[in-house]
Design a protein around this motif. Sequence first.
Motif, short mmCIF file in Angstrom:
data_model
loop_
_atom_site.label_atom_id
_atom_site.label_comp_id
_atom_site.label_asym_id
_atom_site.label_seq_id
_atom_site.Cartn_x
_atom_site.Cartn_y
_atom_site.Cartn_z
N LEU A 3 0.90 -1.12 -0.21
CA LEU A 3 -0.05 0.04 -0.11
C LEU A 3 0.90 1.26 -0.05
O LEU A 3 0.63 2.26 -0.73
N ILE A 4 1.85 1.25 0.79
CA ILE A 4 2.80 2.25 0.61
C ILE A 4 3.31 2.74 -0.49
O ILE A 4 3.50 3.97 -1.07
N ALA A 9 3.52 5.71 -5.54
CA ALA A 9 3.62 5.94 -7.20
C ALA A 9 2.54 6.74 -7.51
O ALA A 9 2.73 7.44 -8.45
N ALA A 10 1.37 6.55 -6.82
CA ALA A 10 0.25 7.55 -7.18
C ALA A 10 0.62 8.91 -7.07
O ALA A 10 0.41 9.88 -7.74
N GLY A 13 2.86 9.89 -9.80
CA GLY A 13 2.15 10.18 -10.92
C GLY A 13 1.24 11.44 -10.89
O GLY A 13 1.24 12.09 -11.97
N LEU A 14 0.74 11.77 -9.67
CA LEU A 14 -0.09 13.09 -9.57
C LEU A 14 0.92 14.33 -9.73
O LEU A 14 0.80 15.11 -10.52
N ALA A 15 2.11 14.39 -9.34
CA ALA A 15 2.87 15.23 -9.32
C ALA A 15 3.12 15.59 -10.94
O ALA A 15 3.23 16.56 -11.52
N GLY A 16 3.49 14.27 -11.67
CA GLY A 16 4.01 14.51 -13.00
C GLY A 16 2.84 15.01 -13.78
O GLY A 16 2.85 15.85 -14.49
N GLY A 131 7.92 10.40 -5.50
CA GLY A 131 7.54 9.73 -4.14
C GLY A 131 8.42 9.69 -3.13
O GLY A 131 8.96 10.76 -2.93
N ALA A 132 8.70 8.61 -2.46
CA ALA A 132 9.36 8.66 -1.33
C ALA A 132 11.13 9.21 -1.66
O ALA A 132 11.69 9.56 -0.74
N ALA A 133 11.36 9.14 -2.82
CA ALA A 133 12.69 9.60 -3.32
C ALA A 133 12.81 11.03 -3.41
O ALA A 133 13.90 11.71 -3.51
N GLY A 134 11.79 11.80 -3.22
CA GLY A 134 11.90 13.38 -3.34
C GLY A 134 11.37 13.94 -4.38
O GLY A 134 10.30 13.40 -5.00
#
Length: 140
Positions: A3-4, A9-10, A13-16, A131-134
């Motif tokens: 889930l995390i 990932a979502a 995708g939203l940011a892009g 995502g988690a990578a910033g």
Amino acid sequence: MSLIAIAFAAAAGLAGMLTTAAATAPEPAPMVRIAELEIDPAQLDSYKRILAEEQEASVRLEPGVLMLHSVALAERPTSVRLLEVYASRAAYEAHIRSPHFLRYKSATERMVRSLRLVETRPILLCAKSKGAAGGAVTCL
């Protein structure tokens, strides 16, 4: 995929998508909804598997599905909450007619004991592009 990982990932995708939309033309206001579900305890694992497949397909295949996040209440794992963000009302309407969503609805019909859809007005939606990578933060 956990889930995390799906949530990150979502968000990525939203940011892009938000960055792309901002660079082209003004978009209609996003549609944001919270779905509150109660799932049959005996079918919870099957429900979560089907939900994960539907969420991944929706975000991957539908340009207007910006984000789908699902969580369970910590002390009531059969109480599931979905945060849904669509580019527009039209994107939502297309989503509920998609083959993968219709499969999800059919497959989970007897698993879902109750469903409440909560309409919202977004204040601010922010996501990291990686995502988690910033990465860059985009807000809508």
